[in-house]
Write an enzyme that holds these catalytic residues in place. Structure first.
Site, PDB file in Angstrom:
ATOM      1  N   ASN A   1      22.702   6.711   3.319  1.00  0.00           N
ATOM      2  CA  ASN A   1      22.945   5.420   3.958  1.00  0.00           C
ATOM      3  C   ASN A   1      23.970   4.563   3.212  1.00  0.00           C
ATOM      4  OD1 ASN A   1      22.059   2.795   5.482  1.00  0.00           O
ATOM      5  ND2 ASN A   1      21.714   2.367   3.313  1.00  0.00           N
TER       6      ASN A   1
ATOM      7  N   ILE B   1      25.223  -4.367  13.409  1.00  0.00           N
ATOM      8  CA  ILE B   1      23.863  -4.682  12.972  1.00  0.00           C
ATOM      9  C   ILE B   1      23.920  -5.898  12.051  1.00  0.00           C
ATOM     10  CG2 ILE B   1      21.779  -3.766  11.833  1.00  0.00           C
ATOM     11  CD1 ILE B   1      22.725  -2.142  14.337  1.00  0.00           C
TER      12      ILE B   1
ATOM     13  N   TYR C   1      37.423   3.824   7.002  1.00  0.00           N
ATOM     14  CA  TYR C   1      36.006   3.821   7.382  1.00  0.00           C
ATOM     15  C   TYR C   1      35.758   4.763   8.571  1.00  0.00           C
ATOM     16  CZ  TYR C   1      31.457   1.595   8.501  1.00  0.00           C
ATOM     17  OH  TYR C   1      30.126   1.327   8.756  1.00  0.00           O
TER      18      TYR C   1
ATOM     19  N   ALA D   1      35.882   8.355   7.449  1.00  0.00           N
ATOM     20  CA  ALA D   1      34.661   8.740   6.735  1.00  0.00           C
ATOM     21  C   ALA D   1      33.492   8.904   7.700  1.00  0.00           C
ATOM     22  CB  ALA D   1      34.321   7.684   5.677  1.00  0.00           C
ATOM     23  N   LYS D   2      33.324   7.967   8.608  1.00  0.00           N
ATOM     24  CA  LYS D   2      32.158   7.981   9.505  1.00  0.00           C
ATOM     25  C   LYS D   2      32.244   9.109  10.524  1.00  0.00           C
ATOM     26  CE  LYS D   2      29.806   4.600   7.715  1.00  0.00           C
ATOM     27  NZ  LYS D   2      28.569   4.928   6.978  1.00  0.00           N
TER      28      LYS D   2
ATOM     29  N   GLY E   1       0.794  -1.226   0.000  1.00  0.00           N
ATOM     30  CA  GLY E   1       0.000   0.000   0.000  1.00  0.00           C
ATOM     31  C   GLY E   1       0.825   1.273   0.000  1.00  0.00           C
TER      32      GLY E   1
ATOM     33  N   GLU F   1      22.397  16.440  16.022  1.00  0.00           N
ATOM     34  CA  GLU F   1      22.538  15.394  17.045  1.00  0.00           C
ATOM     35  C   GLU F   1      23.066  14.087  16.457  1.00  0.00           C
ATOM     36  OE1 GLU F   1      22.229  15.609  20.311  1.00  0.00           O
ATOM     37  OE2 GLU F   1      21.758  17.748  20.121  1.00  0.00           O
TER      38      GLU F   1
ATOM     39  N   SER G   1      28.552   5.599  12.024  1.00  0.00           N
ATOM     40  CA  SER G   1      28.808   4.316  12.688  1.00  0.00           C
ATOM     41  C   SER G   1      29.414   4.624  14.042  1.00  0.00           C
ATOM     42  CB  SER G   1      29.797   3.485  11.879  1.00  0.00           C
ATOM     43  OG  SER G   1      30.289   2.422  12.669  1.00  0.00           O
TER      44      SER G   1
HETATM   45  P1  NAI Z   1      24.955  -3.336   3.055  1.00  0.00           P
HETATM   46  O1  NAI Z   1      26.298  -3.648   2.480  1.00  0.00           O
HETATM   47  O2  NAI Z   1      24.036  -4.451   3.414  1.00  0.00           O
HETATM   48  O3  NAI Z   1      24.157  -2.330   2.096  1.00  0.00           O
HETATM   49  C1  NAI Z   1      24.805  -1.212   1.561  1.00  0.00           C
HETATM   50  C2  NAI Z   1      23.908  -0.570   0.553  1.00  0.00           C
HETATM   51  O4  NAI Z   1      24.616   0.511  -0.060  1.00  0.00           O
HETATM   52  C3  NAI Z   1      23.507  -1.515  -0.577  1.00  0.00           C
HETATM   53  O5  NAI Z   1      22.199  -1.170  -0.980  1.00  0.00           O
HETATM   54  C4  NAI Z   1      24.509  -1.159  -1.659  1.00  0.00           C
HETATM   55  O6  NAI Z   1      24.034  -1.471  -2.940  1.00  0.00           O
HETATM   56  C5  NAI Z   1      24.609   0.336  -1.467  1.00  0.00           C
HETATM   57  N1  NAI Z   1      25.823   0.911  -2.037  1.00  0.00           N
HETATM   58  C6  NAI Z   1      27.111   0.611  -1.740  1.00  0.00           C
HETATM   59  N2  NAI Z   1      27.937   1.337  -2.500  1.00  0.00           N
HETATM   60  C7  NAI Z   1      27.159   2.120  -3.292  1.00  0.00           C
HETATM   61  C8  NAI Z   1      27.432   3.080  -4.300  1.00  0.00           C
HETATM   62  N3  NAI Z   1      28.674   3.381  -4.662  1.00  0.00           N
HETATM   63  N4  NAI Z   1      26.380   3.689  -4.910  1.00  0.00           N
HETATM   64  C9  NAI Z   1      25.113   3.382  -4.562  1.00  0.00           C
HETATM   65  N5  NAI Z   1      24.799   2.477  -3.617  1.00  0.00           N
HETATM   66  C10 NAI Z   1      25.814   1.853  -2.999  1.00  0.00           C
HETATM   67  O7  NAI Z   1      25.264  -2.407   4.310  1.00  0.00           O
HETATM   68  P2  NAI Z   1      24.432  -2.092   5.643  1.00  0.00           P
HETATM   69  O8  NAI Z   1      24.969  -2.939   6.707  1.00  0.00           O
HETATM   70  O9  NAI Z   1      22.981  -2.077   5.383  1.00  0.00           O
HETATM   71  O10 NAI Z   1      24.963  -0.622   5.937  1.00  0.00           O
HETATM   72  C11 NAI Z   1      24.257   0.544   5.572  1.00  0.00           C
HETATM   73  C12 NAI Z   1      24.974   1.742   6.190  1.00  0.00           C
HETATM   74  O11 NAI Z   1      25.052   1.572   7.599  1.00  0.00           O
HETATM   75  C13 NAI Z   1      26.402   1.912   5.690  1.00  0.00           C
HETATM   76  O12 NAI Z   1      26.688   3.296   5.552  1.00  0.00           O
HETATM   77  C14 NAI Z   1      27.215   1.326   6.810  1.00  0.00           C
HETATM   78  O13 NAI Z   1      28.501   1.864   6.867  1.00  0.00           O
HETATM   79  C15 NAI Z   1      26.386   1.698   8.016  1.00  0.00           C
HETATM   80  N6  NAI Z   1      26.637   0.898   9.184  1.00  0.00           N
HETATM   81  C16 NAI Z   1      26.412  -0.471   9.170  1.00  0.00           C
HETATM   82  C17 NAI Z   1      26.684  -1.214  10.294  1.00  0.00           C
HETATM   83  C18 NAI Z   1      26.462  -2.692  10.368  1.00  0.00           C
HETATM   84  O14 NAI Z   1      26.855  -3.302  11.360  1.00  0.00           O
HETATM   85  N7  NAI Z   1      25.852  -3.312   9.372  1.00  0.00           N
HETATM   86  C19 NAI Z   1      27.237  -0.593  11.512  1.00  0.00           C
HETATM   87  C20 NAI Z   1      27.419   0.819  11.421  1.00  0.00           C
HETATM   88  C21 NAI Z   1      27.123   1.521  10.287  1.00  0.00           C
END
Ligand code: NAI
Length: 248
Positions: free
Chosen positions: A91, A189, A156, A159-160, A55, A238, A143
């Site tokens: 993200n 996560i 990383y 950047a973060k 929906g 924040e 992060s």
């Molecule tokens: P993931 O690897 O499962 O997903 C990453 C997403 O970003 C995917 O949709 C991928 O296609 C997209 N992506 C990557 N490079 C790209 C590019 N050049 N152009 C367009 N899209 C691109 O990662 P996840 O775990 O979902 O992480 C999402 C965010 O959260 C990231 O910024 C990550 O650094 C951050 N994060 C994740 C943590 C974790 O434990 N999973 C912890 C802290 C931060």
């Protein structure tokens, strides 16, 4: 959560899976039109279909966020075709982990380009349509590593942590314009990004997390949804850690 009359448009990068996907689904459930952004069409189309089946309303954009011109165009095109852009969730992110002594310039630059520079490009492009409505919500996904540092993640963490400083600067620049900018800093996560970590690292991750578990993507999505809400209009600059107590 207060809802407005208008249908807000949310631009979510890295929406194909993991945290981005959960954020997109949550914002769609709350009645926003969600623009799903990632590099390949397949997973985005599947997600769009599933949001519409539930929906909700969504569209897709294929774009490498590391490509400044493509990302700028994608945002301008979104604002033009949908008539507005209210919520931006930066993200998309990657890791290229390795000890500093062996880290290449390329691995450093690539992580900065995809995780940090892309957010600057997107914020700059989104600020115009947000300013014309005097309403905007920018949410950058950092992060906990950007706060506390982590071995083998010099690129990383740079950047973060850069995202946090940048978000605060944006928050100040746009504070009187109805645009807020905030950061969600996840701990460990359960997503594809962490799925391949060796078991010993996962064990260490649980041990340094007071709650002794990995977080779920919906727990990050809830924090993003708060910052993106009508109700969060007095909250800017924040950093909300959603990390099971890690880094407190
Ligand atoms: P993931 O690897 O499962 O997903 C990453 C997403 O970003 C995917 O949709 C991928 O296609 C997209 N992506 C990557 N490079 C790209 C590019 N050049 N152009 C367009 N899209 C691109 O990662 P996840 O775990 O979902 O992480 C999402 C965010 O959260 C990231 O910024 C990550 O650094 C951050 N994060 C994740 C943590 C974790 O434990 N999973 C912890 C802290 C931060």
């Amino acid at each position: 959560m207060g809802m407005s009359e208008v249908k807000r448009v949310a631009f979510v990068t890295g929406a194909s899976r993991g945290i981005g996907r959960a954020v997109a689904e949550r914002l769609a459930r709350e009645g926003r039109h969600v623009v799903l952004v990632s590099r390949t069409a397949g997973p985005l189309n599947d997600l769009r279909a599933s949001i519409e089946a539930a929906g909700g309303s969504a569209s897709t954009v294929c774009c490498d966020v590391g490509d400044s011109a493509a990302l700028t165009d994608a945002i301008a095109e979104t604002a033009r075709t949908l008539g507005r852009l209210d919520i931006l969730v930066n993200n998309a992110g990657i890791t290229r982990d390795g000890l500093m002594l062996r880290m290449s310039d390329e691995d450093f630059d690539e992580v900065i380009r995809v995780n940090l520079r892309s957010a600057f490009i997107a914020c700059r492009a989104a600020a115009r349509p947000m300013m014309s409505n005097r309403w905007g919500r920018i949410v950058n996904i950092s992060s906990i590593s950007g706060r506390i540092g982590r071995a083998a993640q010099v690129n990383y963490c740079a950047a973060k942590s850069g995202l946090i400083g940048m978000t605060k600067a944006i928050a100040k620049e746009f504070a009187t314009k109805g645009i807020t900018a905030n950061v969600v800093a996840p701990g460990f996560i359960e997503t594809d990004m962490t799925a391949d970590l060796p078991e010993a690292i996962k064990e260490e991750a649980r041990n340094i997390t007071p709650m002794r578990r990995f977080g779920q993507v919906r727990e990050i999505a809830a924090a993003v949804a708060y910052f993106a809400s009508e109700d969060a209009g007095f909250v800017t600059g924040e950093v909300l850690a959603v990390a099971g107590g890690m880094g407190m």
